[in-house]
Motif scaffolding. Structure first.
Motif, PDB file in Angstrom:
ATOM      1  N   ARG A   1       0.821  -1.208   0.000  1.00  0.00           N
ATOM      2  CA  ARG A   1       0.000   0.000   0.000  1.00  0.00           C
ATOM      3  C   ARG A   1       0.854   1.258   0.000  1.00  0.00           C
ATOM      4  O   ARG A   1       0.599   2.208  -0.743  1.00  0.00           O
ATOM      5  N   GLU A   2       1.899   1.246   0.809  1.00  0.00           N
ATOM      6  CA  GLU A   2       2.776   2.418   0.874  1.00  0.00           C
ATOM      7  C   GLU A   2       3.556   2.585  -0.428  1.00  0.00           C
ATOM      8  O   GLU A   2       3.798   3.704  -0.873  1.00  0.00           O
ATOM      9  N   LEU A   3       3.938   1.453  -1.011  1.00  0.00           N
ATOM     10  CA  LEU A   3       4.636   1.515  -2.304  1.00  0.00           C
ATOM     11  C   LEU A   3       3.723   2.115  -3.368  1.00  0.00           C
ATOM     12  O   LEU A   3       4.136   2.995  -4.142  1.00  0.00           O
ATOM     13  N   ASN A   4       2.481   1.681  -3.394  1.00  0.00           N
ATOM     14  CA  ASN A   4       1.546   2.218  -4.391  1.00  0.00           C
ATOM     15  C   ASN A   4       1.313   3.712  -4.187  1.00  0.00           C
ATOM     16  O   ASN A   4       1.089   4.450  -5.148  1.00  0.00           O
ATOM     17  N   GLN A   5       1.391   4.155  -2.917  1.00  0.00           N
ATOM     18  CA  GLN A   5       1.224   5.585  -2.661  1.00  0.00           C
ATOM     19  C   GLN A   5       2.427   6.372  -3.195  1.00  0.00           C
ATOM     20  O   GLN A   5       2.262   7.444  -3.782  1.00  0.00           O
ATOM     21  N   VAL A   6       3.620   5.820  -3.026  1.00  0.00           N
ATOM     22  CA  VAL A   6       4.819   6.460  -3.598  1.00  0.00           C
ATOM     23  C   VAL A   6       4.683   6.544  -5.119  1.00  0.00           C
ATOM     24  O   VAL A   6       4.950   7.590  -5.730  1.00  0.00           O
ATOM     25  N   ARG A   7       4.245   5.444  -5.741  1.00  0.00           N
ATOM     26  CA  ARG A   7       4.068   5.441  -7.202  1.00  0.00           C
ATOM     27  C   ARG A   7       3.057   6.514  -7.615  1.00  0.00           C
ATOM     28  O   ARG A   7       3.254   7.214  -8.611  1.00  0.00           O
ATOM     29  N   HIS A   8       1.981   6.629  -6.835  1.00  0.00           N
ATOM     30  CA  HIS A   8       0.972   7.647  -7.148  1.00  0.00           C
ATOM     31  C   HIS A   8       1.575   9.049  -7.026  1.00  0.00           C
ATOM     32  O   HIS A   8       1.356   9.906  -7.892  1.00  0.00           O
ATOM     33  N   HIS A   9       2.360   9.291  -5.994  1.00  0.00           N
ATOM     34  CA  HIS A   9       2.982  10.605  -5.821  1.00  0.00           C
ATOM     35  C   HIS A   9       3.968  10.888  -6.961  1.00  0.00           C
ATOM     36  O   HIS A   9       4.123  12.041  -7.381  1.00  0.00           O
ATOM     37  N   ALA A  10       4.610   9.852  -7.458  1.00  0.00           N
ATOM     38  CA  ALA A  10       5.568  10.045  -8.567  1.00  0.00           C
ATOM     39  C   ALA A  10       4.843  10.517  -9.820  1.00  0.00           C
ATOM     40  O   ALA A  10       5.275  11.483 -10.472  1.00  0.00           O
TER      41      ALA A  10
END
Ligand code: PNW
Length: 452
Positions: free
Chosen positions: A193-202
């Protein structure tokens, strides 16, 4: 399309843009000069055990001081364009707040020198060197906003002379290498979930960046992204395998380029992620899907794919122990990616203009007793890839230019200085630059505008 076709079987379109690429942290050095702030890569490379031989970018290829020499190398090659990146932390040492005029002055000098040499700058706003002072880095939703402010600020300073901007370089790389495998800065291994949030922020940084650049830059400024989408090659060119190639390209890039080009996450991606799907706020997807003037792709390793009757309709073929590759262990030799990368993005999303923002390889350079540097493997690799890029231009796909990675040997991230990607050899003791055999080959290709 026929009108754009080259008549010669080895030729490129008459106005094809030949260039070279680099990135700030990999070449500049001068890590503490003129008010530059600390970045995540300074911290990561200074942490023992993170980079081969504990190398850092403190000095790198010293291009902060030697940019004049580097521009002379490009003039000698005959390239018409140079893809470079700006170090965010030279402009905003803390990532935001007060700008540092000395940083702006530096890039003004570089750009003026390029223009004086007849070389067109293509500027990437972010190539992985994130100001360390930004709390939480890419995990924090404020970072995309800080990026947009910085990108708009620099577009305002440069757009009188720079007409092409790329927002970010390779969203997948700085998201996943930095926050999933942890092999790049900041070295995290986050849960899904946290990884997907980083991807979204990117990708949100990209989207907000497009808006900020357009708001600040002169009318007519061209804005795009440089992305290394995961590409696929059909082993057999039949309609069913080609359809599988397009399905795989769209699906496997669902959280990156597909979202950027379509302005939404595919339902299959959101379903598959379930509770780990990113938190998306109103307006995010519209920003992420901002129309682009061009799409730039970094083209290295693809996967071979075939159609089958699995639920997805395709399978990705595994590599074997003997699949050919270059010294970088991830860099397999599959030159057909030149054609299929361009064709896939073109068939799926119809961008008006496509650039190859990076293509190139590590290779074993042989230094002869009289000081020549011979890199026949690199010449082979480049010639093969360009044969397939040429096919895309000959079939009328809108590929308008090619930036070779890289102009010169540099800090190759976690590999430090152990893998060299340059067509100019750099002696990292003396900083002397020597054109490799591949530079002579590239010069001849540019001169003829045809494969050699
Ligand atoms: C790109 N992979 O990175 C970067 O944009 C450059 O800065 C870098 O020097 C160049 O390619 C060569 O590595 C990549 O693991 C890094 O597949 C890793 C991968 C691909 C590209």
């Amino acid at each position: 399309r026929a009108a754009e076709r080259s008549t010669d079987a080895s030729g490129f379109p008459p106005d094809f843009l030949w260039g070279c690429a680099t990135a700030a942290y990999q070449i500049e050095g001068a890590a503490k000069e003129d008010g530059r702030g600390l970045t995540n890569w300074d911290v990561f490379s200074h942490t023992p055990g993170k980079v081969a031989n504990n190398a850092t970018g403190d000095v790198a290829s010293d291009s902060y001081h030697r940019y004049g020499e580097d521009i002379a190398l490009m003039k000698d090659l005959g390239v018409r364009a140079y893809r470079m990146s700006l170090a965010w932390s030279r402009i905003f040492p803390e990532g935001k707040g007060q700008p540092n005029q000395k940083g702006v002055d530096h890039y003004n000098r570089v750009i003026d020198a390029l223009l004086a040499a007849g070389i067109t700058p293509y500027v990437t706003m972010f190539h992985w060197d994130l100001p360390q002072a930004l709390p939480g880095g890419w995990q924090n939703r404020d970072t995309p906003k800080a990026f947009a402010d910085y990108a708009g600020f620099m577009a305002g300073k440069l757009s009188d002379r720079v007409h092409h901007f790329m927002t970010v370089n390779e969203v997948r790389s700085f998201s996943d290498l930095g926050h999933k495998s942890g092999t790049h800065a900041p070295g995290l291994m986050l849960p899904p979930r946290e990884l997907n949030q980083v991807r979204h922020h990117a990708i949100l940084a990209h989207g907000l960046g497009v808006g900020a650049i357009r708001a600040a830059a002169r009318p007519g400024t061209q804005v795009g992204v440089a992305d290394n989408a995961t590409f696929f090659v059909p082993v057999v060119e039949t309609p069913e395998h080609i359809a599988a190639t397009l399905r795989a390209t769209r699906q496997e890039n669902a959280m990156f380029l597909t979202a950027i080009m379509e302005g939404r996450y595919m339902d299959s991606y959101l379903t598959a992620q379930g509770a780990a799907a990113p938190v998306v706020q109103p307006g995010d997807m519209a920003a992420i899907g901002s129309p682009l003037d061009f799409l730039a792709i970094n083209v290295y390793t693809p996967f071979y794919v075939m159609a089958d009757d699995t639920p997805s309709g395709y399978s990705v073929l595994p590599r074997t122990l003997n699949s050919p590759r270059m010294p970088s262990p991830w860099l397999y030799v599959s030159p057909e990616v030149g054609y299929w990368s361009v064709r896939s993005v073109s068939d799926l999303w119809k961008p008006k203009t496509i650039f190859v923002a990076e293509n190139g390889c590590s290779a074993d350079d042989m230094v002869t007793p009289n000081g020549q540097v011979l890199d026949p493997d690199r010449v082979m690799y480049l010639r093969n890839c360009l044969t397939h890029f040429r096919r895309a231009t000959a079939e009328g796909y809108p590929l308008k230019g090619y930036f070779l990675w890289s102009l010169l040997d540099n800090f190759e991230w976690a590999d430090g200085y152990t893998n060299r990607f340059g067509i100019h050899y750099v002696d990292f003791e003396t900083q002397k630059r020597t054109p490799k055999l591949s530079a002579h080959w590239y010069r001849e290709l540019i001169r003829r505008n045809a494969l050699v």
